[in-house]
Design a protein around this motif. Structure first.
Motif, PDB file in Angstrom:
ATOM      1  N   ALA A 215       0.712  -0.975   0.183  1.00 50.25           N
ATOM      2  CA  ALA A 215       0.256   0.208   0.387  1.00 50.25           C
ATOM      3  C   ALA A 215       0.854   1.340   0.085  1.00 50.25           C
ATOM      4  CB  ALA A 215      -1.076  -0.037   1.344  1.00 50.25           C
ATOM      5  N   TYR A 216       2.374   0.977  -0.566  1.00 47.95           N
ATOM      6  CA  TYR A 216       3.018   2.635   0.310  1.00 47.95           C
ATOM      7  C   TYR A 216       2.563   3.071  -0.852  1.00 47.95           C
ATOM      8  CZ  TYR A 216       7.088   4.947  -0.755  1.00 47.95           C
ATOM      9  OH  TYR A 216       7.868   6.339  -1.032  1.00 47.95           O
ATOM     10  N   SER A 217       2.330   3.242  -2.907  1.00 50.55           N
ATOM     11  CA  SER A 217       1.621   3.999  -3.133  1.00 50.55           C
ATOM     12  C   SER A 217       0.493   4.817  -2.296  1.00 50.55           C
ATOM     13  CB  SER A 217       2.086   3.853  -4.561  1.00 50.55           C
ATOM     14  OG  SER A 217       2.817   3.418  -4.949  1.00 50.55           O
ATOM     15  N   VAL A 218      -0.585   4.503  -2.387  1.00 51.18           N
ATOM     16  CA  VAL A 218      -1.883   4.649  -2.639  1.00 51.18           C
ATOM     17  C   VAL A 218      -1.644   5.484  -0.858  1.00 51.18           C
ATOM     18  CG1 VAL A 218      -3.905   3.706  -1.390  1.00 51.18           C
ATOM     19  CG2 VAL A 218      -3.147   3.214  -3.427  1.00 51.18           C
ATOM     20  N   ASN A 219      -0.935   5.228   0.162  1.00 52.44           N
ATOM     21  CA  ASN A 219      -0.463   5.931   1.168  1.00 52.44           C
ATOM     22  C   ASN A 219       0.571   7.079   1.024  1.00 52.44           C
ATOM     23  OD1 ASN A 219      -1.736   4.774   3.372  1.00 52.44           O
ATOM     24  ND2 ASN A 219       0.039   2.972   3.584  1.00 52.44           N
ATOM     25  N   VAL A 220       0.721   7.098  -0.297  1.00 54.87           N
ATOM     26  CA  VAL A 220       2.078   8.678  -0.606  1.00 54.87           C
ATOM     27  C   VAL A 220       0.843   9.254  -1.294  1.00 54.87           C
ATOM     28  CG1 VAL A 220       4.036   9.651  -1.850  1.00 54.87           C
ATOM     29  CG2 VAL A 220       4.279   7.654  -0.334  1.00 54.87           C
ATOM     30  N   LEU A 221       0.312   8.596  -1.928  1.00 54.89           N
ATOM     31  CA  LEU A 221      -0.886   9.369  -2.924  1.00 54.89           C
ATOM     32  C   LEU A 221      -1.970  10.439  -1.971  1.00 54.89           C
ATOM     33  CD1 LEU A 221      -1.531   7.830  -6.101  1.00 54.89           C
ATOM     34  CD2 LEU A 221      -0.272   9.383  -5.482  1.00 54.89           C
ATOM     35  N   CYS A 222      -2.514  10.063  -0.584  1.00 57.33           N
ATOM     36  CA  CYS A 222      -3.591   9.989  -0.163  1.00 57.33           C
ATOM     37  C   CYS A 222      -2.495  10.860   0.754  1.00 57.33           C
ATOM     38  CB  CYS A 222      -3.840   8.943   0.777  1.00 57.33           C
ATOM     39  SG  CYS A 222      -5.555   9.607   2.248  1.00 57.33           S
ATOM     40  N   ASN A 223      -1.365  10.576   1.627  1.00 60.21           N
ATOM     41  CA  ASN A 223      -0.940  11.068   3.181  1.00 60.21           C
ATOM     42  C   ASN A 223       0.042  12.839   2.713  1.00 60.21           C
ATOM     43  OD1 ASN A 223      -2.478  10.046   5.250  1.00 60.21           O
ATOM     44  ND2 ASN A 223      -1.287   8.703   4.506  1.00 60.21           N
ATOM     45  N   GLY A 224       0.688  12.589   0.470  1.00 63.71           N
ATOM     46  CA  GLY A 224       1.198  13.206   0.664  1.00 63.71           C
ATOM     47  C   GLY A 224       0.791  14.597  -0.651  1.00 63.71           C
ATOM     48  N   VAL A 225       0.709  13.316  -2.198  1.00 62.53           N
ATOM     49  CA  VAL A 225       0.515  13.591  -2.975  1.00 62.53           C
ATOM     50  C   VAL A 225      -0.661  14.915  -2.854  1.00 62.53           C
ATOM     51  CG1 VAL A 225      -0.023  13.793  -4.905  1.00 62.53           C
ATOM     52  CG2 VAL A 225       1.448  12.627  -3.879  1.00 62.53           C
ATOM     53  N   ILE A 226      -2.114  14.038  -2.385  1.00 59.39           N
ATOM     54  CA  ILE A 226      -3.156  15.367  -2.600  1.00 59.39           C
ATOM     55  C   ILE A 226      -3.357  16.698  -1.625  1.00 59.39           C
ATOM     56  CG2 ILE A 226      -5.287  15.658  -1.470  1.00 59.39           C
ATOM     57  CD1 ILE A 226      -6.079  12.406  -1.754  1.00 59.39           C
ATOM     58  N   PRO A 227      -2.365  16.672  -0.549  1.00 54.88           N
ATOM     59  CA  PRO A 227      -2.121  17.745   0.369  1.00 54.88           C
ATOM     60  C   PRO A 227      -0.829  18.502  -0.713  1.00 54.88           C
ATOM     61  CG  PRO A 227      -1.579  16.079   1.880  1.00 54.88           C
ATOM     62  CD  PRO A 227      -2.156  15.613   0.378  1.00 54.88           C
ATOM     63  N   ILE A 228       0.293  18.118  -1.372  1.00 58.80           N
ATOM     64  CA  ILE A 228       0.962  19.167  -2.217  1.00 58.80           C
ATOM     65  C   ILE A 228       0.455  18.959  -3.018  1.00 58.80           C
ATOM     66  CG2 ILE A 228       2.554  18.758  -3.551  1.00 58.80           C
ATOM     67  CD1 ILE A 228       3.444  15.799  -2.055  1.00 58.80           C
ATOM     68  N   PHE A 229      -0.868  18.994  -3.856  1.00 63.24           N
ATOM     69  CA  PHE A 229      -1.312  19.502  -4.603  1.00 63.24           C
ATOM     70  C   PHE A 229      -2.338  20.896  -3.926  1.00 63.24           C
ATOM     71  CE2 PHE A 229       0.788  16.187  -7.586  1.00 63.24           C
ATOM     72  CZ  PHE A 229       1.393  17.307  -8.383  1.00 63.24           C
ATOM     73  N   ILE A 230      -2.928  20.438  -2.874  1.00 65.56           N
ATOM     74  CA  ILE A 230      -3.489  21.512  -2.767  1.00 65.56           C
ATOM     75  C   ILE A 230      -3.333  22.991  -2.089  1.00 65.56           C
ATOM     76  CG2 ILE A 230      -5.062  21.672  -1.165  1.00 65.56           C
ATOM     77  CD1 ILE A 230      -7.048  20.000  -2.969  1.00 65.56           C
ATOM     78  N   THR A 231      -1.912  22.389  -1.316  1.00 63.40           N
ATOM     79  CA  THR A 231      -1.264  23.242  -0.911  1.00 63.40           C
ATOM     80  C   THR A 231      -0.835  24.454  -2.693  1.00 63.40           C
ATOM     81  OG1 THR A 231      -0.472  22.072   0.877  1.00 63.40           O
ATOM     82  CG2 THR A 231       0.623  24.169   0.375  1.00 63.40           C
TER      83      THR A 231
END
Length: 220
Positions: A106-122
């Motif tokens: 689940a590494y990639s999904v966790n990075v997407l949810c916890n990291g990528v989504i906040p990155i692009f929202i910010t």
């Protein structure tokens, strides 16, 4: 959120791998690599990996998958830009996987949810503010850092919860009161990002790539 093969279908996890690898490749292609050759920049960047890992490893929750912890991704994004922020969140999640606190599958999904989504929202909110609003110190802090932190947390947790519901693992009723913790986490996330960015902009503006003294302070 902390996903695992037990709460999401394998097909979704593989789709997450493909999306993550595409975004990672694009980030590496567009990355301003020259910053890594400056020891002052690289040391602060490497420290962000450790800080995110330490913050993320404090997470916990009652229901599997519904893990709650501060993100601090907004500060990392405003400091280093979205490309370097993606590397930072990837390394933080790597640390969690190595120590057994997160599933490798689940590494990639966790990075997407916890990291990528906040990155692009910010980053999206920062660009919108930059285009539509006056370039003022307090607007930068309150909109980009404070509100950006809250909005990134909200989006990350709502999308993560949505994945759990769409997968059929849980229903909204079976989650009980846990969705309310999403609201509870908004102010701490907003406050901490706002505080960190205020301190850095005031005392170490050279660490913040998205802030420029001449544009935000000169003549104000």
């Amino acid at each position: 959120m902390s996903f695992s093969p037990e709460v999401l279908p394998n097909s979704w996890l593989w789709i997450g791998h493909f999306i993550y690898l595409f975004l990672l490749g694009f980030a590496l292609w567009r990355m301003p690599w020259h910053h890594l050759f400056d020891s002052r920049d690289s040391h602060i960047f490497f420290a962000s990996w450790v800080i995110l890992w330490l913050v993320w490893r404090q997470g916990g929750g009652i229901t599997e998958g519904m893990e709650f912890h501060l993100l601090m991704v907004t500060s990392v994004t405003l400091m280093f830009g979205w490309q370097y922020a993606l590397i930072s969140v990837s390394m933080a999640q790597l640390g969690l996987s190595i120590e057994g606190k997160a599933e490798w599958m689940a590494y990639s999904v966790n990075v997407l949810c916890n990291g990528v989504i906040p990155i692009f929202i910010t980053y999206g909110l920062y660009r919108l503010k930059y285009i539509l609003m006056p370039r003022h110190f307090f607007i930068y802090i309150y909109i980009a850092a404070f509100f950006g932190g809250a909005l990134s947390m909200l989006a990350s947790r709502l999308i993560g919860m949505g994945l759990l519901l769409l997968s059929g693992t849980y229903t909204l009723l079976s989650l009980g009161n846990e969705p309310l913790f999403i609201i509870v986490m908004l102010f701490p996330e907003a406050f901490l990002n706002g505080l960190v960015m205020t301190v850095f902009v005031a005392y170490r503006p050279e660490w913040v790539s998205s802030f420029n003294d001449d544009k935000y302070l000169k003549g104000k």
